[in-house]
Design a protein around this motif. Structure first.
Motif, PDB file in Angstrom:
ATOM      1  N   THR A 160       0.702  -1.346  -0.245  1.00 14.18           N
ATOM      2  CA  THR A 160       0.067   0.012   0.095  1.00 14.18           C
ATOM      3  C   THR A 160       0.628   1.291  -0.083  1.00 14.18           C
ATOM      4  OG1 THR A 160      -0.384  -0.322   2.310  1.00 14.18           O
ATOM      5  CG2 THR A 160      -1.477  -1.265   1.580  1.00 14.18           C
ATOM      6  N   LEU A 161       0.224   2.350  -0.476  1.00 15.77           N
ATOM      7  CA  LEU A 161       1.179   3.589   0.252  1.00 15.77           C
ATOM      8  C   LEU A 161       1.531   4.036   1.577  1.00 15.77           C
ATOM      9  CD1 LEU A 161      -1.199   5.770  -3.167  1.00 15.77           C
ATOM     10  CD2 LEU A 161       0.608   4.399  -3.121  1.00 15.77           C
ATOM     11  N   ILE A 162       0.713   3.156   1.619  1.00 19.19           N
ATOM     12  CA  ILE A 162       0.813   3.500   3.805  1.00 19.19           C
ATOM     13  C   ILE A 162       2.761   2.779   3.815  1.00 19.19           C
ATOM     14  CG2 ILE A 162      -0.798   5.577   3.963  1.00 19.19           C
ATOM     15  CD1 ILE A 162      -1.628   2.815   5.823  1.00 19.19           C
ATOM     16  N   VAL A 163       3.036   1.137   3.627  1.00 19.21           N
ATOM     17  CA  VAL A 163       3.851   1.452   4.622  1.00 19.21           C
ATOM     18  C   VAL A 163       5.020   1.698   5.204  1.00 19.21           C
ATOM     19  CG1 VAL A 163       5.200   0.284   2.256  1.00 19.21           C
ATOM     20  CG2 VAL A 163       4.659  -1.529   3.389  1.00 19.21           C
ATOM     21  N   ALA A 171       3.584  10.736   3.945  1.00 19.75           N
ATOM     22  CA  ALA A 171       4.268  10.611   4.461  1.00 19.75           C
ATOM     23  C   ALA A 171       3.962  11.707   6.072  1.00 19.75           C
ATOM     24  CB  ALA A 171       5.781  11.357   4.186  1.00 19.75           C
ATOM     25  N   GLY A 172       3.996  11.410   6.839  1.00 23.78           N
ATOM     26  CA  GLY A 172       4.048  12.543   8.807  1.00 23.78           C
ATOM     27  C   GLY A 172       2.829  12.469   9.384  1.00 23.78           C
ATOM     28  N   ALA A 173       1.837  11.428   8.922  1.00 22.77           N
ATOM     29  CA  ALA A 173       0.031  12.217   8.376  1.00 22.77           C
ATOM     30  C   ALA A 173      -0.582  11.507  10.068  1.00 22.77           C
ATOM     31  CB  ALA A 173      -0.922  11.280   7.409  1.00 22.77           C
ATOM     32  N   GLY A 174       0.204  10.648  11.279  1.00 21.58           N
ATOM     33  CA  GLY A 174      -0.015  10.156  11.609  1.00 21.58           C
ATOM     34  C   GLY A 174      -1.200   8.420  11.139  1.00 21.58           C
ATOM     35  N   VAL A 175      -0.728   7.459  12.090  1.00 21.95           N
ATOM     36  CA  VAL A 175      -1.022   6.416  12.028  1.00 21.95           C
ATOM     37  C   VAL A 175      -2.962   6.498  11.762  1.00 21.95           C
ATOM     38  CG1 VAL A 175      -2.072   4.151  13.385  1.00 21.95           C
ATOM     39  CG2 VAL A 175       0.145   5.561  13.652  1.00 21.95           C
ATOM     40  N   VAL A 176      -3.874   7.193  12.738  1.00 22.54           N
ATOM     41  CA  VAL A 176      -5.031   7.417  12.486  1.00 22.54           C
ATOM     42  C   VAL A 176      -5.241   7.918  11.332  1.00 22.54           C
ATOM     43  CG1 VAL A 176      -7.530   8.402  12.983  1.00 22.54           C
ATOM     44  CG2 VAL A 176      -6.048   7.906  14.880  1.00 22.54           C
ATOM     45  N   ASN A 177      -4.581   9.055  10.289  1.00 24.59           N
ATOM     46  CA  ASN A 177      -4.881   9.087   9.060  1.00 24.59           C
ATOM     47  C   ASN A 177      -4.802   8.309   8.234  1.00 24.59           C
ATOM     48  OD1 ASN A 177      -6.370  11.186  10.457  1.00 24.59           O
ATOM     49  ND2 ASN A 177      -4.267  12.500  10.458  1.00 24.59           N
ATOM     50  N   MET A 179      -3.736   4.942   8.719  1.00 24.64           N
ATOM     51  CA  MET A 179      -4.866   3.514   8.668  1.00 24.64           C
ATOM     52  C   MET A 179      -6.219   3.819   7.722  1.00 24.64           C
ATOM     53  SD  MET A 179      -2.901   1.101   9.672  1.00 24.64           S
ATOM     54  CE  MET A 179      -1.114   0.838  10.178  1.00 24.64           C
ATOM     55  N   ALA A 180      -6.620   4.917   8.003  1.00 20.43           N
ATOM     56  CA  ALA A 180      -8.247   5.433   7.278  1.00 20.43           C
ATOM     57  C   ALA A 180      -7.613   5.811   5.784  1.00 20.43           C
ATOM     58  CB  ALA A 180      -8.340   6.575   7.596  1.00 20.43           C
ATOM     59  N   ALA A 181      -6.484   5.819   5.092  1.00 21.36           N
ATOM     60  CA  ALA A 181      -6.476   5.449   3.865  1.00 21.36           C
ATOM     61  C   ALA A 181      -6.180   4.711   3.472  1.00 21.36           C
ATOM     62  CB  ALA A 181      -4.293   6.359   4.039  1.00 21.36           C
TER      63      ALA A 181
END
Length: 251
Positions: A160-163, A171-177, A179-181
């Motif tokens: 995924t793009l958040i790996v 990048a730097g969006a935090g875990v909550v945001n 994972m929401a992606a």
């Protein structure tokens, strides 16, 4: 009642002299030999007492110069609250801005790291299952004020793009945001704070005395399905920072 250890008795006396302004901030303390002779103890006892007060931020040791009364420092306030998760921006930067400091961080990510036993237990995965590990050093005006090591199950974000927590479009969006992606709703986090002494590596990174007091927070984020999606170890130096918890109240 057992008798107080000699080094604690000496520490109490040194603390008294500081609080009663016998010694002012910036003053150099007498030698350990002088203090020991005055208080009827050995130099090793005085050394242990001074190390305790250094860890508490009352004294500071200067290599080749001696021990001094520490200058008062404004403690940085770090707020812990689920209500502070933001669609954009960083709660840490907001905290630093509130006290007139520039907040930033440096990070390093290692992918496909086998989970240690304790991390595997916290994430509910098999021992040695692959994780993405990210180490953080948080800075206030360029000065380290917090360390964190984050672990995420690799099978959760692989492909995924958040790996990479600090790479890609999120990048730097935090875990909550982040994972929401990828369609995962984070419902809550559990934090377990406890005091302990800094390790040699932590002390070096934070610029504090070895064995100084820190607050160690074990934090784990959970999805709305009850799965742990990230766990982290957060280390905050007690002498430089205060931790405040905001508790949202539902009506």
């Amino acid at each position: 009642m057992p008798e107080q250890p000699p080094y604690l008795r000496v520490a109490d006396e040194l603390r008294r002299r500081i609080t009663e302004h016998v010694w002012e901030p910036g003053d150099r303390l007498p030698s350990r030999a002088q203090i020991g002779q005055e208080l009827g103890v050995g130099e090793n006892v005085v050394r242990r007492a001074q190390e305790l007060l250094i860890s508490q931020g009352l004294l500071e040791g200067r290599a080749g110069s001696g021990t001094y009364v520490a200058e008062p420092q404004q403690r940085v306030r770090i707020v812990r609250s689920s209500a502070r998760e933001q669609p954009d921006g960083s709660p840490f930067r907001a905290d630093m801005k509130a006290v007139g400091k520039l907040g930033d961080w440096e990070s390093r990510t290692d992918a496909k790291v086998p989970a240690p036993v304790d991390i595997a237990a916290r994430l509910g995965i098999d021992e040695s299952a692959l994780c993405v590990r990210t180490s953080y050093e948080f800075l206030a005006d360029g000065r380290p004020v917090q360390l964190a090591t984050s672990w995420e199950p690799y099978d959760l974000t692989a492909g995924t793009l958040i790996v990479l927590p600090e790479g890609g479009p999120h990048a730097g969006a935090g875990v909550v945001n982040r994972m929401a992606a990828i369609g995962i709703t984070v419902s809550h986090a559990v934090e377990q704070p406890e005091p302990r002494q800094a390790t040699a590596e932590e002390a070096s990174l934070l610029g504090i005395q070895k064995a100084a007091l820190v607050t160690h927070i074990r934090r784990t984020y959970y999805s709305d399905q009850g799965r742990p999606v990230e766990t982290a170890d957060i280390v905050v130096p007690v002498a430089h920072c205060e931790i405040v918890y905001e508790i949202p109240i539902s009506h």
